[in-house]
Design an enzyme around this catalytic site. Structure first.
Site, mmCIF file in Angstrom:
data_model
loop_
_atom_site.group_PDB
_atom_site.id
_atom_site.type_symbol
_atom_site.label_atom_id
_atom_site.label_comp_id
_atom_site.label_asym_id
_atom_site.label_seq_id
_atom_site.Cartn_x
_atom_site.Cartn_y
_atom_site.Cartn_z
ATOM 1 N N ASP A 1 -52.586 -55.934 -22.835
ATOM 2 C CA ASP A 1 -54.028 -55.719 -22.800
ATOM 3 C C ASP A 1 -54.509 -54.744 -23.885
ATOM 4 O O ASP A 1 -53.833 -53.755 -24.188
ATOM 5 C CB ASP A 1 -54.357 -55.138 -21.413
ATOM 6 C CG ASP A 1 -55.828 -54.845 -21.206
ATOM 7 O OD1 ASP A 1 -56.617 -55.799 -21.139
ATOM 8 O OD2 ASP A 1 -56.194 -53.652 -21.119
ATOM 9 N N HIS B 1 -61.862 -63.909 -18.500
ATOM 10 C CA HIS B 1 -62.648 -63.109 -17.563
ATOM 11 C C HIS B 1 -63.602 -62.139 -18.247
ATOM 12 O O HIS B 1 -64.299 -61.397 -17.565
ATOM 13 C CB HIS B 1 -61.688 -62.343 -16.649
ATOM 14 C CG HIS B 1 -60.854 -61.344 -17.419
ATOM 15 N ND1 HIS B 1 -59.994 -61.716 -18.424
ATOM 16 C CD2 HIS B 1 -60.791 -60.000 -17.358
ATOM 17 C CE1 HIS B 1 -59.437 -60.639 -18.941
ATOM 18 N NE2 HIS B 1 -59.893 -59.583 -18.307
ATOM 19 N N ASP B 2 -63.583 -62.105 -19.585
ATOM 20 C CA ASP B 2 -64.470 -61.197 -20.316
ATOM 21 C C ASP B 2 -65.589 -61.943 -21.038
ATOM 22 O O ASP B 2 -66.382 -61.324 -21.737
ATOM 23 C CB ASP B 2 -63.665 -60.409 -21.369
ATOM 24 C CG ASP B 2 -62.646 -59.482 -20.728
ATOM 25 O OD1 ASP B 2 -62.922 -58.962 -19.629
ATOM 26 O OD2 ASP B 2 -61.570 -59.279 -21.326
ATOM 27 N N ASP C 1 -49.981 -59.212 -16.530
ATOM 28 C CA ASP C 1 -50.860 -58.464 -17.428
ATOM 29 C C ASP C 1 -50.288 -57.058 -17.518
ATOM 30 O O ASP C 1 -50.048 -56.420 -16.494
ATOM 31 C CB ASP C 1 -52.268 -58.418 -16.818
ATOM 32 C CG ASP C 1 -53.357 -58.469 -17.862
ATOM 33 O OD1 ASP C 1 -53.240 -57.717 -18.853
ATOM 34 O OD2 ASP C 1 -54.311 -59.250 -17.688
ATOM 35 N N GLU D 1 -53.535 -59.105 -26.619
ATOM 36 C CA GLU D 1 -54.984 -59.308 -26.604
ATOM 37 C C GLU D 1 -55.653 -58.378 -27.614
ATOM 38 O O GLU D 1 -55.610 -57.161 -27.468
ATOM 39 C CB GLU D 1 -55.557 -58.991 -25.225
ATOM 40 C CG GLU D 1 -57.050 -59.298 -25.145
ATOM 41 C CD GLU D 1 -57.905 -58.230 -24.475
ATOM 42 O OE1 GLU D 1 -59.049 -58.552 -24.125
ATOM 43 O OE2 GLU D 1 -57.460 -57.077 -24.339
HETATM 44 C C1 GLC Z 1 -59.253 -55.927 -21.727
HETATM 45 C C2 GLC Z 1 -59.530 -56.706 -20.479
HETATM 46 C C3 GLC Z 1 -60.828 -56.277 -19.898
HETATM 47 C C4 GLC Z 1 -60.744 -54.825 -19.557
HETATM 48 C C5 GLC Z 1 -60.343 -54.013 -20.772
HETATM 49 C C6 GLC Z 1 -59.942 -52.633 -20.394
HETATM 50 O O1 GLC Z 1 -60.150 -56.207 -22.725
HETATM 51 O O2 GLC Z 1 -59.503 -58.063 -20.755
HETATM 52 O O3 GLC Z 1 -61.174 -57.012 -18.764
HETATM 53 O O4 GLC Z 1 -61.966 -54.363 -19.064
HETATM 54 O O5 GLC Z 1 -59.224 -54.566 -21.418
HETATM 55 O O6 GLC Z 1 -58.704 -52.619 -19.755
#
Ligand code: GLC
Length: 629
Positions: A289, A418-419, A182, A356
């Site tokens: 990310d 995980h979100d 990541d 993402e």
């Molecule tokens: C992304 C991650 C999330 C995190 C956010 C800030 O969306 O998936 O878990 O809180 O970025 O880094």
């Protein structure tokens, strides 16, 4: 047999013959009678044979034929001959997301770690996974559980150290499992030395973050004179006042996650250096990310209100984020990252990048780049976020992606992370097998969140026990926004703490109460379990070109049923996947073929060749048929 008894037998035979042929007749009469009798016997045999032949012909001619009909209509998607036909690992393999805190604890501190992951690689092989995407394991104060990086070049001691990392990477390599790290470029931790230097205007880091003066002509004190109305993703102003600099810094997420300033070429270079460091170590790629948040409008105009905002939604949704997301020159930066990654790619070790971004379809497609020069693909979250999870809803979602993707743009699907709530919570337990089937059997790369292979449940966690900053910053709506319920420890076996950590240790989040019955060991022992279903799907997709290449045609979409065909010219067969996302029903798919051979049944009960004119489907049932070409 003795001589005597043999002679007795012959005499008895003659007696019987005389009785049958009418006593002491002449030899001629006896011969005529024998001939007549033989005629009858032949006649009866002939009739019996003829009747059997008729029965066989009738049976075969009325039995439905297993053959793809040439009349089958509907739009087809195929992998164009001009696109690369040699598929890479990131195209054929399943991506499995490991949330490192929750996978396996090896040192008894209640938090998962790298050595723990190493112990569980056989599980990944068992379920047919080829790629691990590991959520961040860099040094971090863990305000956002690793998404706040204080040192991009170190492993956080909670997870291990660089030696553990190397050992894990080696162990994965030996099992032919790829590792996708990541990469968190948008922000660092406020404890990152870069930020500390920036606050202190030291080491040339003055402009490494997004600093802004308090709003001019404000009647409020400086620390309340926010530069504009921007709201952070986790709620509250996107600005935090720093007394040392008498300025605000921008944070799209937590105030402990200050945003880097990518208009500064030194920051861009620093991001290349981080990527290169890990690629040099041998990682296979990155999940990048929060990509859409990297640039903001430098003029800092207010964002406009969202007219569709409803109370109960996170405050972030009350604005339309035109000034803070997808802002140029974002796509140029993605192209530049890709160039760095490509420099490390060889034919033996091709590298990979996935981005993402939760975006509308047209916006998300831009991340494929022009001629594939940005990400290998952007994550496709549309199945995950779909409100209308019916046959028609899913079909439309698939069609949307397939029709908008650029030529040679590789499709992909995500059904959990995980979100977001677990599949069981979003879709209901009855449909988890169907969701996994759709994820693994649609064209392209599937992503599976750890635990979905055993249908791990959403674990309600009281606010007093909550760990997720999103929940803690929004206590009124923590049940909707909180992400702890999907991050609970992996359930390995029925021993204390589900085998995640030692007995007597308090895991960082509670283990689900059903762990004694729902766990990997129990499901491995039951060949009709969710785990075996997942394994069969993975096995099917890796065994046939029809599933490896993206040949796809939608077949049926009703409220209940979503059915599609998979094919590839090199495959001997076509495959028809039928899912029931609604109530008990029956569906007619005879437009495809009159019959099909069942190769997978989600109940594990149905086998053989069946007619497709009336397929009965139970709630959530999935059938995969092999159809002759
Ligand atoms: C992304 C991650 C999330 C995190 C956010 C800030 O969306 O998936 O878990 O809180 O970025 O880094």
């Amino acid at each position: 047999m003795t001589k005597k008894s043999f002679a007795d037998g012959v005499r008895a035979g003659h007696r019987l013959q005389r009785a049958l042929l009418g006593g002491e007749y002449s030899a001629e009469t006896r011969a005529a009678r024998t001939r007549r009798m033989n005629c009858w016997i032949y006649f009866v045999l002939f009739i019996l044979t003829a009747v059997s032949v008729v029965i066989i012909i009738v049976t075969y001619s009325t039995r439905p034929a297993n053959k793809l009909k040439t009349t089958l209509a509907g739009r087809k998607y195929d992998w164009p001959a001009t696109c690369d036909q040699r598929l890479q690992w990131w195209q054929t393999g399943i991506i499995y997301q490991i949330y490192p805190r929750s996978f396996q604890d090896s040192n008894g501190d209640g938090v998962g770690d790298l050595r723990g992951i190493m112990q569980r690689l056989d599980h990944l092989k068992f379920i047919g996974v080829q790629t691990v995407w590991l959520s961040p394991v860099y040094k971090s104060p863990m305000k956002d559980f690793g998404y706040d990086v204080s040192d991009y070049y170190q492993i956080d001691p909670l997870f291990g150290n660089l030696r553990d990392f190397d050992a894990m990477l080696k162990a994965m390599g030996e099992k032919d499992i790829k590792l996708v790290m990541d990469f968190v470029p948008n922000h660092t931790s406020d404890l990152n030395q870069w930020f500390i230097d920036s606050v202190n205007r030291e080491n040339g880091k003055d402009d490494w973050y997004m600093w802004a003066d308090p709003k001019a002509n404000s009647v409020l004190p400086a620390n309340e004179s926010y530069p504009n109305n921007w709201i952070s993703v986790f709620s509250g102003s996107m600005w935090n006042y720093n007394t040392k600099r008498s300025q605000f810094y921008l944070h799209q997420f937590l105030k402990e996650q200050p945003d880097l300033n990518y208009t500064n070429p030194e920051v861009v270079q620093a991001s290349y250096d981080v990527i290169s460091f890990w690629l040099n170590k041998g990682v296979d790629g990155f999940r990048i990310d929060a990509i859409k948040h990297v640039f903001e409008n430098p003029l800092l105009p207010d964002e406009v209100r969202n007219p569709n905002f409803k109370p109960g939604e996170p405050p972030y949704s009350s604005l339309i984020h035109n000034e803070t997301t997808d802002y140029p020159p974002l796509h140029q930066l993605c192209k530049d990252w890709r160039k760095v990654i490509d420099k490390f790619s060889t034919s033996q070790k091709p590298r990979f990048a996935v981005g993402e971004a939760y975006n509308p379809i047209r916006e998300i497609m831009k991340y494929y780049g022009t001629n594939g020069d940005e990400f290998h693909f952007p994550f496709n979250f549309f199945l995950l976020t779909l409100g209308d999870f019916t046959g028609t809803g899913v079909n439309k979602t698939v069609e949307d992606w397939m029709s908008h993707a650029p030529r040679c743009g590789w499709p992909n699907w995500v059904v959990g992370n995980h979100d977001n709530n677990r599949i069981s919570k979003r879709r209901g337990n009855a449909y988890v097998r169907a969701v996994n089937a759709i994820n693994l059997l649609l064209p392209g790369t599937p992503t599976t969140y750890y635990g979905e292979e055993i249908n791990m449940q959403h674990v309600d966690i009281d606010l007093s026990e909550a760990k997720d900053p999103f929940a803690l910053q929004n206590p009124d709506i923590y049940k909707t926004v909180g992400r702890d319920p999907e991050r609970t420890p992996m359930q390995w076996n029925r021993s204390a703490n589900a085998g995640f950590t030692n007995a007597g240790v308090k895991p960082w989040l509670p283990v689900a109460s059903d762990y004694q019955t729902r766990n990997v060991a129990a499901q491995r022992a039951d060949t009709h379990s969710d785990l075996w279903w997942y394994r069969s799907l993975a096995n099917l997709r890796s065994s046939h070109d029809s599933f490896k290449y993206p040949g796809y045609q939608a077949i049926k979409a009703t409220k209940d049923v979503f059915a599609f065909l998979r094919f590839h010219r090199t495959d001997t067969y076509n495959y028809l996947v039928v899912t029931n996302l609604g109530q008990k029903t029956s569906v007619d798919l005879s437009a495809v073929s009159d019959a099909g051979d069942i190769v997978l049944s989600s109940t594990f009960k149905r086998v053989g060749t069946v007619g497709l004119a009336a397929i009965d489907l139970d709630v959530g049932e999935v059938l995969v048929f092999r159809i002759n070409k």
